[in-house]
Design a protein around this motif. Structure first.
Motif, PDB file in Angstrom:
ATOM      1  N   GLN A   1     106.504  30.006 -25.830  1.00 29.35           N
ATOM      2  CA  GLN A   1     105.795  30.494 -24.732  1.00 29.35           C
ATOM      3  C   GLN A   1     106.806  31.267 -23.878  1.00 29.35           C
ATOM      4  O   GLN A   1     107.780  30.845 -23.526  1.00 29.35           O
ATOM      5  N   PRO A   2     106.278  32.698 -23.614  1.00 29.23           N
ATOM      6  CA  PRO A   2     107.391  33.475 -22.769  1.00 29.23           C
ATOM      7  C   PRO A   2     107.254  32.854 -21.316  1.00 29.23           C
ATOM      8  O   PRO A   2     106.117  32.516 -20.832  1.00 29.23           O
ATOM      9  N   ARG A   3     108.344  32.753 -20.922  1.00 25.90           N
ATOM     10  CA  ARG A   3     108.381  32.488 -19.164  1.00 25.90           C
ATOM     11  C   ARG A   3     108.292  33.839 -18.346  1.00 25.90           C
ATOM     12  O   ARG A   3     108.585  34.733 -18.570  1.00 25.90           O
ATOM     13  N   ALA A   4     107.387  33.326 -17.206  1.00 26.85           N
ATOM     14  CA  ALA A   4     107.133  34.731 -16.495  1.00 26.85           C
ATOM     15  C   ALA A   4     108.689  34.743 -15.356  1.00 26.85           C
ATOM     16  O   ALA A   4     108.740  33.956 -14.757  1.00 26.85           O
ATOM     17  N   THR A   5     109.269  35.762 -15.596  1.00 28.39           N
ATOM     18  CA  THR A   5     110.455  35.826 -14.680  1.00 28.39           C
ATOM     19  C   THR A   5     109.944  36.757 -13.399  1.00 28.39           C
ATOM     20  O   THR A   5     108.869  37.576 -13.520  1.00 28.39           O
ATOM     21  N   PRO A   6     110.706  36.618 -12.323  1.00 25.67           N
ATOM     22  CA  PRO A   6     110.311  37.612 -11.301  1.00 25.67           C
ATOM     23  C   PRO A   6     110.322  39.042 -11.667  1.00 25.67           C
ATOM     24  O   PRO A   6     109.565  39.684 -10.821  1.00 25.67           O
ATOM     25  N   GLN A   7     111.369  39.507 -12.647  1.00 22.31           N
ATOM     26  CA  GLN A   7     111.216  40.756 -12.729  1.00 22.31           C
ATOM     27  C   GLN A   7     110.123  41.248 -13.808  1.00 22.31           C
ATOM     28  O   GLN A   7     109.532  42.062 -13.520  1.00 22.31           O
ATOM     29  N   SER A   8     109.543  40.173 -14.766  1.00 19.60           N
ATOM     30  CA  SER A   8     108.384  40.524 -15.366  1.00 19.60           C
ATOM     31  C   SER A   8     107.084  40.661 -14.214  1.00 19.60           C
ATOM     32  O   SER A   8     106.471  41.511 -14.542  1.00 19.60           O
TER      33      SER A   8
ATOM     34  N   ALA B   1     107.070  41.428 -11.051  1.00 20.25           N
ATOM     35  CA  ALA B   1     107.341  42.866 -10.456  1.00 20.25           C
ATOM     36  C   ALA B   1     106.875  43.923 -11.359  1.00 20.25           C
ATOM     37  O   ALA B   1     106.230  44.996 -10.774  1.00 20.25           O
ATOM     38  N   THR B   2     107.091  43.901 -12.519  1.00 18.48           N
ATOM     39  CA  THR B   2     106.819  45.017 -13.312  1.00 18.48           C
ATOM     40  C   THR B   2     105.668  45.112 -13.620  1.00 18.48           C
ATOM     41  O   THR B   2     104.860  46.161 -13.597  1.00 18.48           O
ATOM     42  N   LYS B   3     104.786  44.008 -13.754  1.00 21.04           N
ATOM     43  CA  LYS B   3     103.291  43.752 -13.733  1.00 21.04           C
ATOM     44  C   LYS B   3     102.476  44.389 -12.550  1.00 21.04           C
ATOM     45  O   LYS B   3     101.435  45.197 -12.437  1.00 21.04           O
ATOM     46  N   LEU B   4     103.275  44.041 -11.429  1.00 19.38           N
ATOM     47  CA  LEU B   4     102.709  44.408 -10.214  1.00 19.38           C
ATOM     48  C   LEU B   4     102.782  46.199  -9.853  1.00 19.38           C
ATOM     49  O   LEU B   4     101.936  46.675  -9.444  1.00 19.38           O
ATOM     50  N   GLN B   5     103.849  46.430 -10.338  1.00 19.83           N
ATOM     51  CA  GLN B   5     104.151  47.957 -10.271  1.00 19.83           C
ATOM     52  C   GLN B   5     103.239  48.778 -11.081  1.00 19.83           C
ATOM     53  O   GLN B   5     102.817  49.637 -10.768  1.00 19.83           O
TER      54      GLN B   5
END
Length: 69
Positions: free
Chosen positions: A22-29, A31-35
């Motif tokens: 299961q992939p963990r949601a990182t702050p960077q991922s 932020a990428t989704k929000l961008q």
């Protein structure tokens, strides 16, 4: 079904394979989704604005504007 060593049901034990895949949601991922969503929203808004600007002005409205001037 209970195991002999712990007395717990076998299906209640955490499985390492399940948690590792299961992939963990990182702050960077996140932020990428929000961008990406922000970019998509901006593109949609620019598209609607451009279609509105390009829309022809109805003749009856131009006649009314001509009467005012």
């Amino acid at each position: 079904m209970k195991t002999a060593t712990t007395g717990k049901a076998a299906d209640q034990r955490p499985r390492i394979a399940d948690t590792a895949t299961q992939p963990r949601a990182t702050p960077q991922s996140l932020a990428t989704k929000l961008q990406g969503k922000d970019r998509d929203m901006g593109t949609a808004l620019r598209s609607v604005y451009q279609r509105t600007v390009d829309e022809a002005i109805p003749d009856d409205l131009l006649d009314l504007l001509g009467k005012l001037g």
